[in-house]
Every structure is written in C-alpha cells, then in structure tokens.
Design a protein around this motif. Structure first.
Motif, PDB file in Angstrom:
ATOM      1  N   ALA A   1     -21.603  35.477  58.774  1.00  0.00           N
ATOM      2  CA  ALA A   1     -22.531  35.435  58.094  1.00  0.00           C
ATOM      3  C   ALA A   1     -22.314  35.101  56.537  1.00  0.00           C
ATOM      4  CB  ALA A   1     -23.571  36.704  57.898  1.00  0.00           C
ATOM      5  N   PHE A   2     -22.863  34.228  55.796  1.00  0.00           N
ATOM      6  CA  PHE A   2     -22.261  33.656  54.716  1.00  0.00           C
ATOM      7  C   PHE A   2     -22.183  34.532  53.628  1.00  0.00           C
ATOM      8  CE2 PHE A   2     -22.564  28.773  53.765  1.00  0.00           C
ATOM      9  CZ  PHE A   2     -22.251  28.521  55.146  1.00  0.00           C
ATOM     10  N   ARG A   3     -23.313  35.560  53.238  1.00  0.00           N
ATOM     11  CA  ARG A   3     -23.418  36.272  52.352  1.00  0.00           C
ATOM     12  C   ARG A   3     -22.444  37.587  52.409  1.00  0.00           C
ATOM     13  NH1 ARG A   3     -29.097  34.923  52.567  1.00  0.00           N
ATOM     14  NH2 ARG A   3     -29.674  34.146  50.345  1.00  0.00           N
ATOM     15  N   ASP A   4     -22.272  38.037  53.897  1.00  0.00           N
ATOM     16  CA  ASP A   4     -21.350  39.067  53.912  1.00  0.00           C
ATOM     17  C   ASP A   4     -19.677  38.620  53.861  1.00  0.00           C
ATOM     18  OD1 ASP A   4     -23.377  40.750  54.927  1.00  0.00           O
ATOM     19  OD2 ASP A   4     -22.868  40.399  56.739  1.00  0.00           O
ATOM     20  N   THR A   5     -19.398  37.387  54.315  1.00  0.00           N
ATOM     21  CA  THR A   5     -18.030  36.909  53.975  1.00  0.00           C
ATOM     22  C   THR A   5     -18.002  36.511  52.497  1.00  0.00           C
ATOM     23  OG1 THR A   5     -18.576  35.601  56.218  1.00  0.00           O
ATOM     24  CG2 THR A   5     -16.574  34.809  54.777  1.00  0.00           C
TER      25      THR A   5
END
Length: 260
Positions: free
Chosen positions: A224-228
């Motif tokens: 996931a973009f935001r988690d990474t």
C-alpha cells in the motif's frame, strides 16, 4: 511605457480594470469585474466574465471563454473568483471557470503555462506554474495540478485528483487517481508506468537522485502506498524522495495510480 490599444469593435464594460500596454483585439468582451494586468493581449473574439484577474503578459487567443459560470449544478450564482497568473499562453477555444462555494470559491492558474486549443480548466482547480495542457485536455473540478506537469492531448483528469510536480501524462489517458511527483502515466484507464525520466533529465536531476527515486518507486510497488511511504519517511532521504513521500502522505480522498 507601452501604449494600451483597444479595437473599436471590442466591448469593455464599465468597472473593468485595464493595465498599461494591454492590447484588446476585435470583437472581444471584457466584463465589469475583470482585471487585466500590464501587457495582457486578447487576440480577438475573447470573452472574459466574472470576478477574473489575468496576470501580466498573458496572451489569450480567439474564442477562448474565461470566467463564465462553472459547469456545476450546485452553483447558484454565488460570488466566486478566477485568478490567472503571468505570461500564460491560452489558445483557441480554451475554457477556464471560477470556483464554487462548496470548493472554496476560487480557481487558480499559475504562471508561464501553455494551454493548447480546446482545453478545459473546471471550477475550484489549482494549476501550478509551467504547466502544459495539450489540445483538448479536460481537468475536472477540484483538481490540483502541481508545477511543471505536462498532460498529453485528449486526456481527462477526474475530479479531486492531484497530479504531483513534474509528472507527465501520456496522450489519451483517463486519470482517475492521484499521480505521484515525477511519475509517468499512460493508458486509456491510466496506470503508473515509472518515472518521467525525460522531465527529470531536463531539470538537471543527478543520476544518484534518479536512482534513489527508482528505488523508492520499486518499494512502493510492493504494498500500500501510504503504509510504505510512512515506513520510508522515517529513513534518511533526499529532497526529491521527500517530495514524493510528502505528496503521498498529504491530504487526499483518492487512491494512487499504480503499475498495470
């Protein structure tokens, strides 16, 4: 000082503010709340309405429609504004519209842009500096297009989408989600296709910075973009990587375009 020239067939309504050296060609109509800064040129058949300001040395070509009511059924005639910056080139049949009460009441266009024939900038958009919209690009309401973005011809940008600085959108793309800074996007239902390497090299980006951006992009693909992005933001990072991560973690209700 340059002389202000207004063709006899043009209609300048009382209240309009006309700066030094403005040139207004045949059959133009300038509304009573319009402000044209020094050096603005309206070629011919240009209509500017509403509470609209046009910055210095901007040139607007025939049949452009600037500042008329937004194409939003929620708009009820409230007072809203359109601000256009300096040194823009606004070509034939371009439409730019003011904001709405629900979107903050302001549409903003930055400096040094090129808006090719038949482009549309909808209500409550924020368009940055040095932006190029190629022929027939349609930017829907509430979008943010940051500096140095190029959008290829016949592309559509979905409402509320953000496009990060330096991104490039290929022609005939339908962009339905946010685009990271310096991303390269293309496809009928557009997807992220790597980095805008041409744009990065034109701006003198070093090989080391490009390599760092590529490494971060590869990591973003894995989850996931935001988690990474949150994980990566805690590590040492260069300025350009920081820009990408800050953009991903910024306020948005939309997801992000990812690889096909």
């Amino acid at each position: 000082m340059a002389e202000t020239l207004i063709h006899p067939s043009a209609i300048i309504e009382p209240g309009a503010e006309i700066g030094q050296g403005v040139r207004i060609g045949p059959f133009c109509i300038v509304g009573p709340q319009v402000r044209l800064a020094a050096g603005v040129e309206l070629k011919s058949h240009v209509v500017i309405a509403g509470d609209t300001s046009v910055g210095e040395d901007t040139v607007i070509y025939p049949f452009a429609s600037i500042g008329h009511d937004p194409q939003d059924l929620k708009f009820k005639g409230e007072h809203t504004r359109l601000e256009i910056g300096a040194r823009n080139r606004i070509r034939e049949y371009v439409t730019m519209q003011p904001g709405t009460e629900g979107g903050g009441g302001l549409t903003q266009v930055g400096d040094d842009g090129l808006f090719m024939a038949s482009c549309h900038v909808a209500h409550d958009c924020r368009i940055g500096n040095h932006v190029v919209l190629v022929n027939s690009v349609a930017v829907a309401g509430h979008c943010v297009v940051e500096d140095e973005v190029i959008v290829g011809g016949l592309s559509g940008i979905h409402q509320f989408v953000r496009i990060g600085r330096g991104a490039m959108i290929g022609a005939l793309s339908m962009v339905t989600a946010d685009v990271i800074p310096h991303g390269l996007v293309q496809g009928p239902r557009a997807h992220l296709d790597g980095l805008n390497l041409v744009g990065l090299k034109r701006r003198g980006t070093s090989r080391a910075e490009i390599a760092e951006l590529r490494e971060v992009l590869a990591r973003l693909h894995d989850g996931a973009f935001r988690d990474t992005a949150r994980e990566l933001s805690s590590m040492d990072r260069g300025a350009m990587v920081g820009e990408v991560l800050d953009f991903i973690l910024g306020p948005s209700d939309r997801s992000f375009l990812k690889p096909a």
